[in-house]
Scaffold this active site. Structure first.
Site, PDB file in Angstrom:
ATOM      1  N   ASP A 160      -7.223 -20.604  15.628  1.00  0.00           N
ATOM      2  CA  ASP A 160      -6.565 -21.690  15.281  1.00  0.00           C
ATOM      3  C   ASP A 160      -6.413 -22.620  16.553  1.00  0.00           C
ATOM      4  O   ASP A 160      -6.256 -23.767  16.600  1.00  0.00           O
ATOM      5  CB  ASP A 160      -5.200 -21.402  15.129  1.00  0.00           C
ATOM      6  CG  ASP A 160      -5.167 -20.806  13.636  1.00  0.00           C
ATOM      7  OD1 ASP A 160      -5.531 -19.706  13.300  1.00  0.00           O
ATOM      8  OD2 ASP A 160      -4.763 -21.622  12.635  1.00  0.00           O
TER       9      ASP A 160
ATOM     10  N   ASN B  40      -4.853 -16.753  16.829  1.00  0.00           N
ATOM     11  CA  ASN B  40      -5.229 -16.388  15.699  1.00  0.00           C
ATOM     12  C   ASN B  40      -4.306 -15.853  14.742  1.00  0.00           C
ATOM     13  O   ASN B  40      -3.222 -15.424  15.454  1.00  0.00           O
ATOM     14  CB  ASN B  40      -6.592 -15.823  15.644  1.00  0.00           C
ATOM     15  CG  ASN B  40      -7.071 -15.970  14.162  1.00  0.00           C
ATOM     16  OD1 ASN B  40      -7.282 -16.978  13.516  1.00  0.00           O
ATOM     17  ND2 ASN B  40      -7.377 -14.723  13.454  1.00  0.00           N
ATOM     18  N   LYS B  41      -4.405 -15.670  13.613  1.00  0.00           N
ATOM     19  CA  LYS B  41      -3.227 -14.912  12.666  1.00  0.00           C
ATOM     20  C   LYS B  41      -2.606 -13.599  13.565  1.00  0.00           C
ATOM     21  O   LYS B  41      -3.276 -12.976  14.033  1.00  0.00           O
ATOM     22  CB  LYS B  41      -3.921 -14.617  11.386  1.00  0.00           C
ATOM     23  CG  LYS B  41      -3.063 -13.887  10.666  1.00  0.00           C
ATOM     24  CD  LYS B  41      -2.027 -14.654  10.065  1.00  0.00           C
ATOM     25  CE  LYS B  41      -2.046 -16.307   9.531  1.00  0.00           C
ATOM     26  NZ  LYS B  41      -0.769 -17.006   9.914  1.00  0.00           N
TER      27      LYS B  41
ATOM     28  N   GLY C 205      -5.588 -22.635   6.919  1.00  0.00           N
ATOM     29  CA  GLY C 205      -6.658 -22.263   7.712  1.00  0.00           C
ATOM     30  C   GLY C 205      -7.041 -23.625   8.685  1.00  0.00           C
ATOM     31  O   GLY C 205      -6.828 -24.779   8.240  1.00  0.00           O
TER      32      GLY C 205
HETATM   33  O1  MRU Z   1      -1.495 -19.499   8.631  1.00  0.00           O
HETATM   34  P1  MRU Z   1      -3.036 -19.478   8.037  1.00  0.00           P
HETATM   35  O2  MRU Z   1      -3.234 -18.859   6.982  1.00  0.00           O
HETATM   36  O3  MRU Z   1      -3.147 -20.999   8.274  1.00  0.00           O
HETATM   37  O4  MRU Z   1      -3.702 -19.008   9.217  1.00  0.00           O
HETATM   38  C1  MRU Z   1      -5.314 -18.881   9.335  1.00  0.00           C
HETATM   39  C2  MRU Z   1      -6.006 -18.242  10.506  1.00  0.00           C
HETATM   40  O5  MRU Z   1      -5.102 -17.598  11.237  1.00  0.00           O
HETATM   41  C3  MRU Z   1      -7.321 -18.193  10.420  1.00  0.00           C
HETATM   42  O6  MRU Z   1      -7.873 -17.130  10.995  1.00  0.00           O
HETATM   43  C4  MRU Z   1      -7.752 -19.559  11.409  1.00  0.00           C
HETATM   44  O7  MRU Z   1      -7.071 -20.770  10.905  1.00  0.00           O
HETATM   45  C5  MRU Z   1      -9.148 -19.840  11.111  1.00  0.00           C
HETATM   46  S1  MRU Z   1      -9.733 -20.265   9.573  1.00  0.00           S
HETATM   47  C6  MRU Z   1     -11.186 -20.931   9.771  1.00  0.00           C
END
Ligand code: MRU
Length: 337
Positions: free
Chosen positions: A229, A239-240, A53
């Protein structure tokens, strides 16, 4: 016992001589903490996604720099680079390290450095609470929402970004139904968001990533609410993986699309989404499940773990500094000035 000031889920515990990180790879089956005693431990926890995150990895890296410089006051460059290289897409990581670097280079003062890491951590929680109020105010009465990945207390300094809006919206009785995607391949939605919602007593419903467009076609979804991100100067948002597909489906079905992120997630040095580095992770994350092969032996996979949603598909960006509707370069520059 958690208090109003101290969230129930605490993924990052600062213990002065070490850092404890809730190992998110093990959730929801086990609640285990990992002890990190230096920059290499913290970088490895970030890379292996024990902590994940965007805001959470920035906070963890800030504490990692404190541990590194306590052990070796001449180790700044090495520790900075080790931590910065642990994951490429979330700009919060470098943002937190640059904030820490400015404090360190100003006086080589370990106490001041530790105080800055604690400030970054606390500010994140305060910013999330502010964004939650701002985001919840955009919701209609009796809203149905869909979220992706995990953006809750686990991913931040507490409360969450997109999930913080959902928490606050639910507490205000504005939200009647929450759907969350499973978020393949790492299952942040199925494992982490479902766990957080359940802990909060918020009844959510899990949907397969591939079911989201069908859900929007068959039921009124008022808002898709996601975190970020990295947000480029023009509002393009990384983002994810799967976020872009949700935004396209939302636009096709009249569902509005909200991105919730603190100012540390904005990268004005990055003009547009094409300049955002997208992390690729090993093929095994797709071809195996819990160490068991699910694809034929030797089969390859393309595994980008983030994507970019163009600003044109975003209805609102919510930041602790305010809300930007239909983001443009000028509006974001004004917000962050
Ligand atoms: O790969 P991750 O689990 O770190 O990805 C997280 C995300 O994509 C979240 O949507 C993003 O970091 C925002 S968290 C508040």
């Amino acid at each position: 016992m958690p208090t109003a000031a101290q969230p129930a889920v605490q993924p990052i515990l600062w213990c002065r001589d070490h850092l404890q990180l809730l190992d998110q790879r093990k959730l929801p089956q086990a609640v285990n903490y990992l002890s990190c005693r230096g920059a290499a431990d913290v970088a490895s926890a970030i890379h292996s996604m024990a902590v994940r995150g965007a805001p959470a990895i920035g906070i963890a890296a800030a504490y990692g720099l404190v541990l590194a410089l306590r052990a070796d006051v001449d180790g700044y460059d090495r520790a900075f680079e080790t931590l910065a290289a642990s994951r490429p897409t979330a700009v919060n990581l470098r943002w937190a390290l640059e904030r820490m670097g400015a404090v360190w280079l100003a006086g080589h003062d370990l106490e001041a450095l530790e105080a800055e890491a604690i400030r970054i951590h606390q500010e994140d929680l305060e910013q999330n609470r502010r964004m939650a109020e701002l985001g919840a105010a955009l919701l209609p009465a009796n809203a149905t929402v869909l979220t992706h990945c995990n953006t809750g207390a686990l991913a931040t300094g507490g409360h969450g970004t997109a999930l913080g809006v959902i928490r606050t919206g639910y507490a205000m009785n504005r939200i009647v139904r929450v759907y969350n995607t499973e978020t393949r391949p790492w299952l942040q939605g199925a494992r982490l968001t479902a766990w957080e919602l359940q802990q909060e007593g918020i009844p959510g419903q899990l949907v397969a990533d591939g079911a989201a467009a069908h859900l929007m076609a068959s039921e009124r979804i008022d808002w898709v609410i996601v975190g970020a991100d990295r947000i480029a100067a023009n509002g393009d948002t990384a983002n994810k993986i799967g976020t872009y597909a949700l935004a396209l489906a939302a636009r096709a079905h009249g569902t509005r699309f909200m991105v919730v992120a603190p100012s540390g997630t904005f990268d004005l040095r990055c003009p547009g989404g094409g300049a955002i580095p997208i992390e690729q992770r090993p093929a095994q994350e797709l071809t195996e499940f819990k160490g068991q092969a699910i694809a034929p032996a030797g089969y390859d996979a393309f595994n980008p773990v983030f994507d970019v949603t163009p600003a044109a598909l975003i209805d609102a960006i919510v930041c602790e500094r305010g809300v930007v509707m239909l983001p443009t370069t000028d509006k974001l520059a004004a917000l962050l000035r």
